[in-house]
Design a protein around this motif. Sequence first.
Motif, mmCIF file in Angstrom:
data_model
loop_
_atom_site.group_PDB
_atom_site.id
_atom_site.type_symbol
_atom_site.label_atom_id
_atom_site.label_comp_id
_atom_site.label_asym_id
_atom_site.label_seq_id
_atom_site.Cartn_x
_atom_site.Cartn_y
_atom_site.Cartn_z
ATOM 1 N N LYS A 98 0.834 -1.195 0.000
ATOM 2 C CA LYS A 98 0.000 0.000 0.000
ATOM 3 C C LYS A 98 0.875 1.255 0.000
ATOM 4 O O LYS A 98 0.632 2.195 -0.764
ATOM 5 C CB LYS A 98 -0.917 -0.013 1.227
ATOM 6 N N LYS A 99 1.934 1.262 0.836
ATOM 7 C CA LYS A 99 2.844 2.414 0.875
ATOM 8 C C LYS A 99 3.543 2.599 -0.465
ATOM 9 O O LYS A 99 3.685 3.718 -0.950
ATOM 10 C CB LYS A 99 3.889 2.240 1.978
ATOM 11 N N TRP A 100 3.981 1.494 -1.079
ATOM 12 C CA TRP A 100 4.653 1.592 -2.370
ATOM 13 C C TRP A 100 3.710 2.131 -3.439
ATOM 14 O O TRP A 100 4.105 2.918 -4.284
ATOM 15 C CB TRP A 100 5.194 0.245 -2.794
ATOM 16 N N ALA A 101 2.452 1.689 -3.423
ATOM 17 C CA ALA A 101 1.480 2.175 -4.401
ATOM 18 C C ALA A 101 1.239 3.671 -4.209
ATOM 19 O O ALA A 101 1.155 4.426 -5.191
ATOM 20 C CB ALA A 101 0.172 1.393 -4.279
ATOM 21 N N GLU A 102 1.126 4.122 -2.951
ATOM 22 C CA GLU A 102 0.936 5.549 -2.694
ATOM 23 C C GLU A 102 2.150 6.355 -3.162
ATOM 24 O O GLU A 102 2.005 7.404 -3.782
ATOM 25 C CB GLU A 102 0.693 5.794 -1.201
ATOM 26 N N GLU A 103 3.336 5.850 -2.885
ATOM 27 C CA GLU A 103 4.568 6.549 -3.301
ATOM 28 C C GLU A 103 4.672 6.579 -4.820
ATOM 29 O O GLU A 103 5.053 7.595 -5.409
ATOM 30 C CB GLU A 103 5.792 5.866 -2.689
ATOM 31 N N ASN A 104 4.322 5.496 -5.474
ATOM 32 C CA ASN A 104 4.346 5.451 -6.935
ATOM 33 C C ASN A 104 3.352 6.453 -7.520
ATOM 34 O O ASN A 104 3.665 7.160 -8.477
ATOM 35 C CB ASN A 104 4.047 4.045 -7.420
ATOM 36 N N ALA A 105 2.163 6.530 -6.936
ATOM 37 C CA ALA A 105 1.165 7.488 -7.424
ATOM 38 C C ALA A 105 1.661 8.918 -7.223
ATOM 39 O O ALA A 105 1.478 9.777 -8.108
ATOM 40 C CB ALA A 105 -0.160 7.275 -6.699
ATOM 41 N N ARG A 106 2.313 9.194 -6.083
ATOM 42 C CA ARG A 106 2.841 10.539 -5.839
ATOM 43 C C ARG A 106 3.920 10.887 -6.856
ATOM 44 O O ARG A 106 3.925 11.979 -7.429
ATOM 45 C CB ARG A 106 3.421 10.624 -4.431
ATOM 46 N N ILE A 107 4.799 9.957 -7.144
ATOM 47 C CA ILE A 107 5.864 10.211 -8.116
ATOM 48 C C ILE A 107 5.269 10.446 -9.501
ATOM 49 O O ILE A 107 5.707 11.339 -10.233
ATOM 50 C CB ILE A 107 6.863 9.039 -8.127
ATOM 51 N N MET A 108 4.278 9.652 -9.859
ATOM 52 C CA MET A 108 3.648 9.819 -11.186
ATOM 53 C C MET A 108 2.936 11.168 -11.292
ATOM 54 O O MET A 108 2.889 11.767 -12.365
ATOM 55 C CB MET A 108 2.680 8.669 -11.466
ATOM 56 N N ARG A 109 2.356 11.670 -10.172
ATOM 57 C CA ARG A 109 1.721 12.993 -10.197
ATOM 58 C C ARG A 109 2.772 14.084 -10.348
ATOM 59 O O ARG A 109 2.567 15.050 -11.081
ATOM 60 C CB ARG A 109 0.934 13.224 -8.901
ATOM 61 N N GLU A 110 3.896 13.946 -9.642
ATOM 62 C CA GLU A 110 4.931 14.969 -9.699
ATOM 63 C C GLU A 110 5.680 14.972 -11.023
ATOM 64 O O GLU A 110 6.138 16.012 -11.476
ATOM 65 C CB GLU A 110 5.927 14.761 -8.550
ATOM 66 N N HIS A 111 5.831 13.825 -11.625
ATOM 67 C CA HIS A 111 6.581 13.706 -12.875
ATOM 68 C C HIS A 111 5.688 13.054 -13.917
ATOM 69 O O HIS A 111 5.760 11.847 -14.135
ATOM 70 C CB HIS A 111 7.842 12.856 -12.675
ATOM 71 N N PRO A 112 4.856 13.856 -14.606
ATOM 72 C CA PRO A 112 3.998 13.244 -15.626
ATOM 73 C C PRO A 112 4.858 12.661 -16.751
ATOM 74 O O PRO A 112 6.038 12.958 -16.870
ATOM 75 C CB PRO A 112 3.137 14.413 -16.123
ATOM 76 N N ALA A 113 4.237 11.863 -17.566
ATOM 77 C CA ALA A 113 4.963 11.183 -18.642
ATOM 78 C C ALA A 113 5.642 12.212 -19.525
ATOM 79 O O ALA A 113 4.996 13.094 -20.091
ATOM 80 C CB ALA A 113 4.010 10.326 -19.457
ATOM 81 N N ASP A 114 6.961 12.131 -19.616
ATOM 82 C CA ASP A 114 7.738 13.049 -20.437
ATOM 83 C C ASP A 114 7.598 12.646 -21.892
ATOM 84 O O ASP A 114 7.347 11.491 -22.215
ATOM 85 C CB ASP A 114 9.211 12.999 -20.031
ATOM 86 N N PRO A 115 7.808 13.619 -22.825
ATOM 87 C CA PRO A 115 7.794 13.227 -24.240
ATOM 88 C C PRO A 115 8.955 12.275 -24.495
ATOM 89 O O PRO A 115 9.961 12.295 -23.792
ATOM 90 C CB PRO A 115 7.985 14.550 -24.984
ATOM 91 N N PRO A 116 8.839 11.446 -25.493
ATOM 92 C CA PRO A 116 9.913 10.486 -25.749
ATOM 93 C C PRO A 116 11.221 11.218 -25.999
ATOM 94 O O PRO A 116 11.268 12.227 -26.691
ATOM 95 C CB PRO A 116 9.456 9.698 -26.974
#
Length: 136
Positions: free
Chosen positions: A64-82
């Motif tokens: 659960k903690k890893w999923a929350e941390e992963n979601a936070r990282i994905m919010r802070e760093h959206p998918a960059d262009p290739p």
Amino acid sequence: MFDIAPTELMVVALVALVVIGPKDLPKAMRIVGLWVGKARGVARQFRSGFDTMVREAELAEMEKKWAEENARIMREHPADPPAAVHPIDAPSPPPPVHDPAPASPEDDPAPVMVERPELREAPGDHPPAADGKAPS
């Protein structure tokens, strides 16, 4: 665990000897040993099940903690262009197309040797035989 002193244990053994008798005491001790063994087995199984439940609960909490941390990282760093393709990873260009017949003899490329020619030895390359005759 139960805080039994050695003197108390000797009193219990003396009472058992008097009450049960010296003849039946080994049989009684064997039965008590079997009961203690069964009780230890049940306690071991209970402890094992309890440890497994605790481990699974900890694992679920960590996931659960890893999923929350992963979601936070994905919010802070959206998918960059290739990223730009490195020249080594880039696809190679198609090979050039050659005309089957060159326009002039000057445009004709030099011939390329594909197979290695067989080496033929000259007649004088062999050493003379021991009897002095040349090999035929």
